[in-house]
Design a protein around this motif. Sequence first.
Motif, PDB file in Angstrom:
ATOM      1  N   VAL A  36       0.824  -1.219   0.000  1.00 47.29           N
ATOM      2  CA  VAL A  36       0.000   0.000   0.000  1.00 47.29           C
ATOM      3  C   VAL A  36       0.856   1.267   0.000  1.00 47.29           C
ATOM      4  N   THR A  37       1.835   1.350   0.918  1.00 47.39           N
ATOM      5  CA  THR A  37       2.624   2.578   1.037  1.00 47.39           C
ATOM      6  C   THR A  37       3.623   2.719  -0.108  1.00 47.39           C
ATOM      7  N   LEU A  38       4.331   1.633  -0.432  1.00 42.71           N
ATOM      8  CA  LEU A  38       5.338   1.689  -1.496  1.00 42.71           C
ATOM      9  C   LEU A  38       4.792   1.275  -2.865  1.00 42.71           C
ATOM     10  N   HIS A  39       3.537   0.809  -2.907  1.00 45.59           N
ATOM     11  CA  HIS A  39       2.847   0.469  -4.163  1.00 45.59           C
ATOM     12  C   HIS A  39       3.593  -0.597  -4.972  1.00 45.59           C
ATOM     13  N   GLU A  40       4.092  -1.621  -4.278  1.00 42.98           N
ATOM     14  CA  GLU A  40       4.815  -2.704  -4.941  1.00 42.98           C
ATOM     15  C   GLU A  40       3.878  -3.881  -5.207  1.00 42.98           C
ATOM     16  N   SER A  41       4.313  -4.780  -6.100  1.00 39.46           N
ATOM     17  CA  SER A  41       3.537  -5.960  -6.464  1.00 39.46           C
ATOM     18  C   SER A  41       3.948  -7.144  -5.591  1.00 39.46           C
ATOM     19  N   ALA A  42       3.441  -8.340  -5.956  1.00 42.95           N
ATOM     20  CA  ALA A  42       3.824  -9.545  -5.216  1.00 42.95           C
ATOM     21  C   ALA A  42       5.322  -9.801  -5.297  1.00 42.95           C
ATOM     22  N   ALA A  43       5.940  -9.403  -6.398  1.00 43.00           N
ATOM     23  CA  ALA A  43       7.393  -9.567  -6.516  1.00 43.00           C
ATOM     24  C   ALA A  43       8.117  -8.738  -5.455  1.00 43.00           C
ATOM     25  N   GLY A  44       7.611  -7.539  -5.162  1.00 43.29           N
ATOM     26  CA  GLY A  44       8.206  -6.713  -4.117  1.00 43.29           C
ATOM     27  C   GLY A  44       8.053  -7.331  -2.747  1.00 43.29           C
ATOM     28  N   VAL A  45       6.878  -7.908  -2.486  1.00 44.28           N
ATOM     29  CA  VAL A  45       6.667  -8.614  -1.216  1.00 44.28           C
ATOM     30  C   VAL A  45       7.644  -9.773  -1.089  1.00 44.28           C
ATOM     31  N   GLY A  46       7.792 -10.526  -2.172  1.00 46.23           N
ATOM     32  CA  GLY A  46       8.709 -11.660  -2.157  1.00 46.23           C
ATOM     33  C   GLY A  46      10.140 -11.235  -1.913  1.00 46.23           C
ATOM     34  N   LEU A 369      10.337 -16.392  -6.031  1.00 47.68           N
ATOM     35  CA  LEU A 369       9.732 -17.262  -7.039  1.00 47.68           C
ATOM     36  C   LEU A 369       8.215 -17.173  -6.980  1.00 47.68           C
ATOM     37  N   GLY A 370       7.651 -17.237  -5.773  1.00 49.29           N
ATOM     38  CA  GLY A 370       6.210 -17.129  -5.625  1.00 49.29           C
ATOM     39  C   GLY A 370       5.686 -15.791  -6.098  1.00 49.29           C
ATOM     40  N   GLY A 371       6.422 -14.708  -5.786  1.00 51.67           N
ATOM     41  CA  GLY A 371       6.003 -13.385  -6.231  1.00 51.67           C
ATOM     42  C   GLY A 371       6.018 -13.254  -7.740  1.00 51.67           C
ATOM     43  N   LEU A 372       7.077 -13.738  -8.373  1.00 53.32           N
ATOM     44  CA  LEU A 372       7.171 -13.662  -9.837  1.00 53.32           C
ATOM     45  C   LEU A 372       6.092 -14.507 -10.503  1.00 53.32           C
ATOM     46  N   LEU A 373       5.868 -15.710  -9.979  1.00 53.53           N
ATOM     47  CA  LEU A 373       4.820 -16.570 -10.544  1.00 53.53           C
ATOM     48  C   LEU A 373       3.441 -15.941 -10.369  1.00 53.53           C
ATOM     49  N   ALA A 374       3.211 -15.339  -9.191  1.00 52.07           N
ATOM     50  CA  ALA A 374       1.916 -14.707  -8.945  1.00 52.07           C
ATOM     51  C   ALA A 374       1.676 -13.558  -9.911  1.00 52.07           C
ATOM     52  N   ASP A 375       2.719 -12.780 -10.204  1.00 50.27           N
ATOM     53  CA  ASP A 375       2.573 -11.668 -11.132  1.00 50.27           C
ATOM     54  C   ASP A 375       2.359 -12.146 -12.566  1.00 50.27           C
ATOM     55  N   SER A 376       2.873 -13.349 -12.886  1.00 52.13           N
ATOM     56  CA  SER A 376       2.792 -13.822 -14.275  1.00 52.13           C
ATOM     57  C   SER A 376       1.619 -14.754 -14.537  1.00 52.13           C
ATOM     58  N   VAL A 377       1.323 -15.677 -13.608  1.00 54.48           N
ATOM     59  CA  VAL A 377       0.254 -16.653 -13.877  1.00 54.48           C
ATOM     60  C   VAL A 377      -0.967 -16.447 -12.996  1.00 54.48           C
ATOM     61  N   GLY A 378      -0.859 -15.604 -11.971  1.00 52.89           N
ATOM     62  CA  GLY A 378      -2.004 -15.338 -11.117  1.00 52.89           C
ATOM     63  C   GLY A 378      -1.753 -15.722  -9.670  1.00 52.89           C
ATOM     64  N   LEU A 379      -2.508 -15.112  -8.776  1.00 52.13           N
ATOM     65  CA  LEU A 379      -2.337 -15.328  -7.345  1.00 52.13           C
ATOM     66  C   LEU A 379      -2.915 -16.655  -6.876  1.00 52.13           C
ATOM     67  N   ARG A 380      -4.130 -16.976  -7.328  1.00 45.24           N
ATOM     68  CA  ARG A 380      -4.747 -18.242  -6.906  1.00 45.24           C
ATOM     69  C   ARG A 380      -3.926 -19.471  -7.307  1.00 45.24           C
ATOM     70  N   PRO A 381      -3.425 -19.526  -8.560  1.00 43.79           N
ATOM     71  CA  PRO A 381      -2.634 -20.713  -8.940  1.00 43.79           C
ATOM     72  C   PRO A 381      -1.440 -20.956  -8.034  1.00 43.79           C
ATOM     73  N   VAL A 382      -0.772 -19.884  -7.594  1.00 42.00           N
ATOM     74  CA  VAL A 382       0.391 -20.055  -6.714  1.00 42.00           C
ATOM     75  C   VAL A 382      -0.040 -20.652  -5.378  1.00 42.00           C
TER      76      VAL A 382
END
Length: 419
Positions: A36-46, A369-382
Motif C-alpha cells: 500500500v505505502t510503497l505500491h509494490e507488487s507480489a514480486a516486491g513482497v517476495g 519465485l512465488g512473487g514472480l509466478l503470482a505476477d505472471s500466472v495469477g495469485l490463486r494458482p500459486v
Amino acid sequence: MSLGEQRDFRLFWTAETVSGFGSYVTTLAIQVLVVVTLHESAAGVGLVNAARFLPYLVLGLVVGVLVDRVRRRPILVATDLGRGLLLVAIPLLAMADQLTLALLVVFMVAFGTLSLLNDSASQSFVPRLVPRPLLTRANARLDQSDAVAQTSGPALAGGLVALLSAPWAVLVDAASFLASALLVARTRVAEPPSRSVDLRSMRQVPTELREGLRWVYRHRTLTPFAIGTHIWFLFNAMAGAALPVFALRQLDLGALGFGLLLALAGVGAVVGSSYAERLGNAFGAGRVSIACIVGNAVAWALVASSPGDSVLTWAVFGAGQLLLGVSMGAENANTMGYRQSVTPDELQGRMNTTMRSINRAMVVVGAPLGGLLADSVGLRPVLYVAAAGFLLVAAGLALTPFRDARIPQETSVANPNDE
C-alpha cells in the motif's frame, strides 16, 4: 515434575510471548507497507521476505558453530536490543520521506542477521531451562503464547496501520524487543563457560560444522524430517508472497480485515498447541506432524478458493486460516521437542541452525519465485501449487522412518541409528 517450578523458563516464556506479540504486528505492517505505502507488487513482497532470511543462507551454518561455543543468554539479550533499535529507524525514515523498497531490503537483511543469532540461541536455550521429559510441554507453552500473539497481533496491527500508518505500527515491535531483553537478562541459568572464539580456535569451525551436518543429515529420523521441512518452507514462502496481494487487492479485505482474518490462525494455534502433548503421547511426533502437514495443504486450498463475495470471502478465508493455525500449533511443539530431545546439548546450536538456515534458504528462493509466478500466472494458482506441495511433503514423510518418531522419555540421548 511441573513447568510451574521452572522459574527461569517462566521468565523466558514471558519474554518470548512479548516479543512474539510485537513481531506479528510488524509482519502485517511490513506487508501493508510494501503493497500500500510503497505500491509494490507480489514480486516486491517476495523480495522483502527473502531479504529477511538471506542471512540464514549466507551465515547460518557458521552461526550454529559459534552458538555452541558461547553462552546463549547474552546473545538473546543483545540481539533483542539490536532488533528494537533497527525497527525504530523505519518510521523515522518514512517521516522524512526517505523510505524505499531498496532501503527496506537493507534493513530486513540486518534484522534477519540479528534474528538468525537470536533464533539459534533461543531454540538451543530451552533444553537448558527444562528437563527432557518436559520439552514437548515447554514447546507447547511457547506455541500457545505465540498463538495468542498471533490471534491479537494481526488484528491490532490492522487497527494500528489504519490509524497510524504501516511504518509507525512497527514501533510496537521495537518496544516488545526491549521488554524481552530485560526479561531474559533476569534468568539465572547456569550455562557452561564460553569456549575460545579466537583465530586459532576458529580453525576448528569446519570440523565442528561438519559434525552438525552429519548429525542432521545422517540421522535415521531427523534426516527425512529435515528434508521434508526444507521443502515445506519452499512452498510456504511461495504462498506467503502471494497472500498479502491476494487479500488486499484481489479480495479487497483492507488492512484491518486482513489482520482480523489472519488472527483466526492464532485462535487455531491456541487449540492445536493445547492438544499437542496429548496427541504426541498418543500417536507419536512423526504421525502428528504428517497429519498436520496434510492439514496445511487443506488450509491453503481453502484460502485459495476464497470467492469474491464479501460474506463467503470472510467465511472461506477464515476457515482456511483457522485450520492452518490448528495444524501448525499441534505440529510444531511435537517436532521441536523431538529434535531437541534426540540431540546432545553440545550439538543443539548446530542442529537448530543447520535446519533453520536451510529452511530460511528455501524462503530466499521461494518468496521471490512465488512473487514472480503470482505476477505472471495469477495469485490463486500459486496458492494452489503450495497446497499441492504440502501434500507431497506429507506423502514423502509417511514413507520414511520419521512416521514412527517419538520423543524419548529417558535422560540419555539416543544414538541416531537406534531411532
